[in-house]
Design a protein around this motif. Structure first.
Motif, short mmCIF file in Angstrom:
data_model
loop_
_atom_site.label_atom_id
_atom_site.label_comp_id
_atom_site.label_asym_id
_atom_site.label_seq_id
_atom_site.Cartn_x
_atom_site.Cartn_y
_atom_site.Cartn_z
N ALA A 151 -50.16 6.65 36.15
CA ALA A 151 -49.23 6.04 35.93
C ALA A 151 -47.45 6.18 36.29
O ALA A 151 -47.65 6.57 37.68
CB ALA A 151 -48.93 7.26 34.36
N PRO A 152 -46.38 5.90 36.26
CA PRO A 152 -45.07 5.92 36.68
C PRO A 152 -44.93 7.14 36.89
O PRO A 152 -44.90 8.32 35.67
CB PRO A 152 -43.74 5.11 35.61
CG PRO A 152 -44.92 4.47 34.72
CD PRO A 152 -46.20 5.21 34.74
N ASP A 153 -43.99 8.20 37.93
CA ASP A 153 -44.39 8.68 38.49
C ASP A 153 -42.68 9.74 37.66
O ASP A 153 -41.54 8.93 38.13
CB ASP A 153 -43.47 9.73 39.83
CG ASP A 153 -43.18 10.87 40.16
OD1 ASP A 153 -43.37 11.32 39.22
OD2 ASP A 153 -43.20 10.63 41.03
N LEU A 154 -42.28 9.12 36.25
CA LEU A 154 -41.31 9.66 35.61
C LEU A 154 -39.94 10.57 36.15
O LEU A 154 -38.99 10.35 37.08
CB LEU A 154 -41.06 9.48 34.70
CG LEU A 154 -42.17 8.63 33.22
CD1 LEU A 154 -42.46 9.05 32.36
CD2 LEU A 154 -41.26 7.36 33.64
N LEU A 155 -40.96 11.67 36.42
CA LEU A 155 -39.94 13.22 36.73
C LEU A 155 -39.54 12.82 38.10
O LEU A 155 -38.16 12.87 38.59
CB LEU A 155 -40.26 14.43 36.96
CG LEU A 155 -39.70 15.35 37.19
CD1 LEU A 155 -38.77 15.19 36.31
CD2 LEU A 155 -40.76 17.05 37.68
N GLY A 156 -40.48 12.04 39.00
CA GLY A 156 -39.99 11.89 40.43
C GLY A 156 -39.19 11.19 40.79
O GLY A 156 -37.70 11.35 41.72
N ARG A 157 -39.43 10.30 40.20
CA ARG A 157 -37.71 9.24 40.40
C ARG A 157 -36.56 9.15 39.97
O ARG A 157 -35.48 9.42 40.74
CB ARG A 157 -38.37 7.65 38.99
CG ARG A 157 -39.03 7.00 40.32
CD ARG A 157 -40.03 5.17 39.98
NE ARG A 157 -40.27 5.66 38.67
CZ ARG A 157 -40.82 4.53 37.45
NH1 ARG A 157 -40.19 2.98 38.18
NH2 ARG A 157 -41.88 5.01 36.60
N PRO A 187 -31.44 11.19 30.28
CA PRO A 187 -31.72 9.74 30.29
C PRO A 187 -33.75 9.63 30.59
O PRO A 187 -33.73 8.13 30.24
CB PRO A 187 -31.39 10.13 31.76
CG PRO A 187 -30.48 10.82 31.81
CD PRO A 187 -30.92 11.95 31.01
N ILE A 188 -34.43 10.44 31.56
CA ILE A 188 -35.62 10.45 31.52
C ILE A 188 -35.77 9.68 29.78
O ILE A 188 -37.26 8.22 28.94
CB ILE A 188 -36.68 10.97 31.45
CG1 ILE A 188 -36.24 11.50 32.65
CG2 ILE A 188 -38.02 10.74 31.40
CD1 ILE A 188 -36.79 12.71 32.60
N PHE A 189 -35.74 9.90 28.60
CA PHE A 189 -35.90 9.78 27.48
C PHE A 189 -35.05 8.73 27.07
O PHE A 189 -35.69 8.50 26.60
CB PHE A 189 -36.55 11.09 26.37
CG PHE A 189 -36.82 12.76 26.42
CD1 PHE A 189 -38.19 12.88 26.19
CD2 PHE A 189 -36.22 13.40 27.45
CE1 PHE A 189 -38.91 13.78 26.60
CE2 PHE A 189 -36.92 14.31 27.91
CZ PHE A 189 -38.76 14.31 27.75
N GLU A 190 -34.21 8.68 27.19
CA GLU A 190 -33.16 7.81 26.32
C GLU A 190 -33.99 6.49 27.07
O GLU A 190 -33.72 5.46 26.57
CB GLU A 190 -32.03 7.96 26.58
CG GLU A 190 -31.26 9.06 25.75
CD GLU A 190 -30.11 9.45 26.37
OE1 GLU A 190 -30.01 8.69 27.35
OE2 GLU A 190 -29.13 9.84 26.01
N ALA A 191 -34.65 6.38 28.04
CA ALA A 191 -34.74 4.83 28.34
C ALA A 191 -36.15 4.46 28.60
O ALA A 191 -36.47 3.17 28.24
CB ALA A 191 -35.44 5.26 30.07
N PRO A 214 -45.72 16.28 33.32
CA PRO A 214 -44.95 16.82 34.67
C PRO A 214 -43.16 17.15 33.64
O PRO A 214 -42.73 18.17 34.34
CB PRO A 214 -44.60 15.77 35.27
CG PRO A 214 -46.01 15.02 35.79
CD PRO A 214 -46.74 15.09 34.33
N VAL A 215 -42.62 15.79 33.00
CA VAL A 215 -42.34 15.84 32.78
C VAL A 215 -41.23 16.67 31.48
O VAL A 215 -40.87 18.16 31.44
CB VAL A 215 -41.27 14.10 32.13
CG1 VAL A 215 -39.56 14.27 31.42
CG2 VAL A 215 -40.78 13.94 32.53
N LEU A 216 -42.77 16.77 30.97
CA LEU A 216 -42.54 18.37 29.73
C LEU A 216 -43.02 19.88 30.54
O LEU A 216 -41.87 20.19 30.41
CB LEU A 216 -43.55 17.56 28.96
CG LEU A 216 -43.33 16.88 27.91
CD1 LEU A 216 -45.01 15.95 27.12
CD2 LEU A 216 -41.96 16.87 27.16
#
Length: 640
Positions: free
Chosen positions: A173-179, A240-244, A386-388
């Motif tokens: 899956a996309p690495d949301l937190l890393g990016r 911003p992670i959630f808003e995207a 990871p974000v959570l």
């Protein structure tokens, strides 16, 4: 009861326009509470969907005509279902996607004309002549002067329910937190010396929202993300992670500890829980259709992941806040009542009574005020777990009584993955970057290692739990490398040389750390480089090697071993390297290879699994300190 109200409350479905035979009402039974992890409620029985007074009738899209009048149902306050009028304006062909049309309508009524289309209204069922046509799901831009909405056809929503694929069964899956972290940090240049690097640009932040949409055009109605027990600063940082993805984080929400006694009805508020426990993160929308144990809601994606397993809750709307930009609902979420198992283009689909597997997270904070325990259950998902974990960890630190942004934090973390030895790591953090406070640095590093293992390309890891222990230490314990020197610049094999590093403590004294190195008898003549620095500084020099080790790993076990070998910022490392053939083979570094072996690895048959490098490490000597070491220095000596 109006004809539309009676029809909309009925479970069951059939082909568009068909009358659906009523099902035997499903009873959940006695109310219960299952505990998963220490003190974290993850499932509470819900009231059963109501028995239909009459069968549900679905109106197919080809019968929709401009000028038709209908009604919709939603909750503006409390748990009261309220109706408002709907006037059909037409059908927008291909508005959602290829062969995915959208019904466009004008909403009428005192409340909707005052509030406009409300975030949290997604999924509100719409009926014409008692027949269900779909769900209010899209709105026309912001600052709209009249409430124009898009309605997702019910037939397209029902298609999402099957066939069901396994959640998280595909590729990485996309690495949301890393990016996100990389986009904020922008890289660094930690090693001083003749080969110091330029700042490394980070990857772009996540920008592809699950629902898409262009400003001023039809776009998915926002999903209020109710965050109870969350620090506003932590929420702003990760927002911003959630808003995207069309989620609108709100720190004003709440959570109840007892299950709702209200039945699940079309038009009632429903929630999708990303995290529960001492902090709840729940997306709020509206239930559209009930089919036995299955429920359909939103009319557009939430995260856009397809198959997933996310706790499903009910919600109690406190109020609908009117805003000229975008009105939204403020609500309390209930304990989970089921599982959302599909997150598709046109709907989310849940099953009442099904327990969603979650990851228990325990965060223990030790400070002068004593020991505080926080417990959470976060959604199992390669991209979002990871974000959570980062959000819950950072929030636990800030919510401690004696939290101080200038303090140092000692971390010890343990991850238990079924079938593998425990992954443990520890480190020391201090406020060295004004753009990333200490609690965020610790949370992001911890979640980054977690994501490195969870979002792997080999298998679906069964994470039993994550345990995070943090001790709050007073004062900023940071030291920078001031200088580095060697007792001699030329040395013969078998002789010794003393290397001394001078460190400068933040607002404190200077002191020295020394190593005595004995050059091995078999060391070849030539130049050698000595680097001394903290763990992050050396890792930055080894970035290419580390990336190749990860790329050439052949199993999750290889990644577990790499994760346990990470260098620490509280350790000062001395490393001596020289020009010599070496290779990375299946994630392992083979140093100082004989030329004959090096030549074999350079053949086309082995090159896919091998990376050749021209520098080899002669030795590496760690020295644990009680401070965070920032940066590093390098010098050269000659072996005669």
């Amino acid at each position: 009861m109006s004809r539309s109200m009676a029809g909309s409350a009925a479970p069951g479905r059939g082909r568009s326009g068909d009358r659906v035979r009523p099902r035997v009402p499903w009873a959940v039974g006695t109310l219960g509470l299952l505990i998963f992890g220490a003190g974290v409620p993850v499932f509470a029985a819900a009231a059963a969907p109501e028995t239909p007074a009459s069968p549900v009738v679905l109106m197919p899209l080809d019968q929709i005509r401009p000028g038709m009048q209908g009604i919709a149902r939603t909750v503006f306050e409390g748990s009261n279902l309220e109706e408002f009028k709907v006037e059909i304006l037409g059908v927008l062909q291909g508005a959602i996607g290829p062969q995915q049309d959208l019904i466009v309508a004008r909403l009428r009524g005192d409340k909707v004309e005052y509030t406009g289309v409300v975030s949290g209204m997604s999924g509100s069922p719409v009926y014409i002549d008692g027949k269900l046509i779909g769900a209010v799901s899209y709105r026309l831009g912001n600052f709209a002067k009249e409430p124009i909405a898009g309605i997702t056809p019910i037939a397209d929503m029902i298609k999402v329910a099957g066939p069901v694929r396994a959640a998280d069964g595909g590729a990485q899956a996309p690495d949301l937190l890393g990016r996100f972290v990389a986009s904020r940090s922008g890289g660094d240049s930690p090693i001083a010396g003749p080969v110091g690097g330029a700042p490394r640009p980070g990857p772009e932040a996540p920008s592809l929202a699950a629902g898409g949409g262009f400003p001023g055009g039809l776009q998915p109605i926002g999903i209020p993300l109710v965050c109870s027990g969350c620090d506003p600063g932590v929420l702003r940082y990760y927002a911003p992670i959630f808003e995207a993805y069309g989620l609108e984080p709100t720190a004003g929400g709440g959570a109840t500890t007892s299950p709702s006694s209200l039945p699940l009805l079309p038009g009632s508020a429903i929630g999708a829980a990303l995290a529960t426990g001492d902090m709840n993160i729940v997306g709020i929308g509206t239930l559209t259709h009930v089919d036995g144990k299955r429920v359909f809601a939103f009319g557009h994606p939430m995260l856009g992941t397809g198959p997933l397993e996310m706790p499903m809750t009910q919600a109690q709307v406190i109020l609908t806040f009117a805003s000229s930009a975008a009105s939204f609902k403020i609500a309390n979420s209930t304990p989970p009542v089921g599982t959302i198992f599909q997150d598709g283009l046109t709907a989310i689909v849940g099953e009442v009574g099904r327990v969603a597997p979650t990851i228990p997270v325990a965060v223990r904070i030790k400070s002068g005020a004593g020991l505080r325990d926080f417990n959470y259950a976060i959604m199992r998902n390669r991209a979002w777990s990871p974000v959570l974990l980062a959000v819950t960890t950072a929030n636990s630190l800030v919510r401690s009584v004696e939290f101080d942004a200038t303090a140092s934090l000692a971390l010890r973390c343990r991850l238990d993955i079924e079938g593998y030895p425990p992954v443990t790591f520890e480190d020391l953090y201090s406020g060295t970057n004004p753009g990333q406070p200490v609690h965020l640095s610790l949370a992001n590093d911890t979640a980054g290692i977690f994501g490195f293992l969870v979002n792997n390309r080999f298998e679906e890891p069964r994470v039993r739990n994550a345990e995070i222990d943090v001790e709050v230490l007073q004062g900023s314990q940071v030291a920078t490398m001031a200088s580095l020197r060697a007792s001699r610049t030329e040395v013969r094999p078998g002789e010794s040389v003393t290397v001394t590093a001078v460190l400068d403590l933040y607002r404190g004294r200077e002191w020295e750390e020394s190593w005595t190195l004995t050059i091995s008898e078999d060391t070849s003549p030539g130049d050698a480089e000595i680097v001394v620095g903290g763990g992050p500084a050396l890792d930055s020099l080894d970035r290419r090697v580390i990336e190749r080790q990860v790329a050439q790993a052949s199993s999750l076990g290889d990644l577990v071993r790499l994760a346990t070998r990470q260098r620490r910022s509280r350790t000062l490392y001395l490393r001596m390297t020289r020009r010599a053939p070496a290779a990375i083979v299946r994630s392992e570094v083979l140093p100082d290879l004989p030329l004959s072996i090096f030549t074999v690895f350079n053949t086309p048959r082995l090159s896919a699994d091998t990376t050749l490098i021209g520098e080899t490490s002669i030795l590496e000597m760690p020295k644990d300190l009680d401070v965070v070491v920032v940066g590093g220095r390098r010098i050269s000596i000659r072996v005669k």
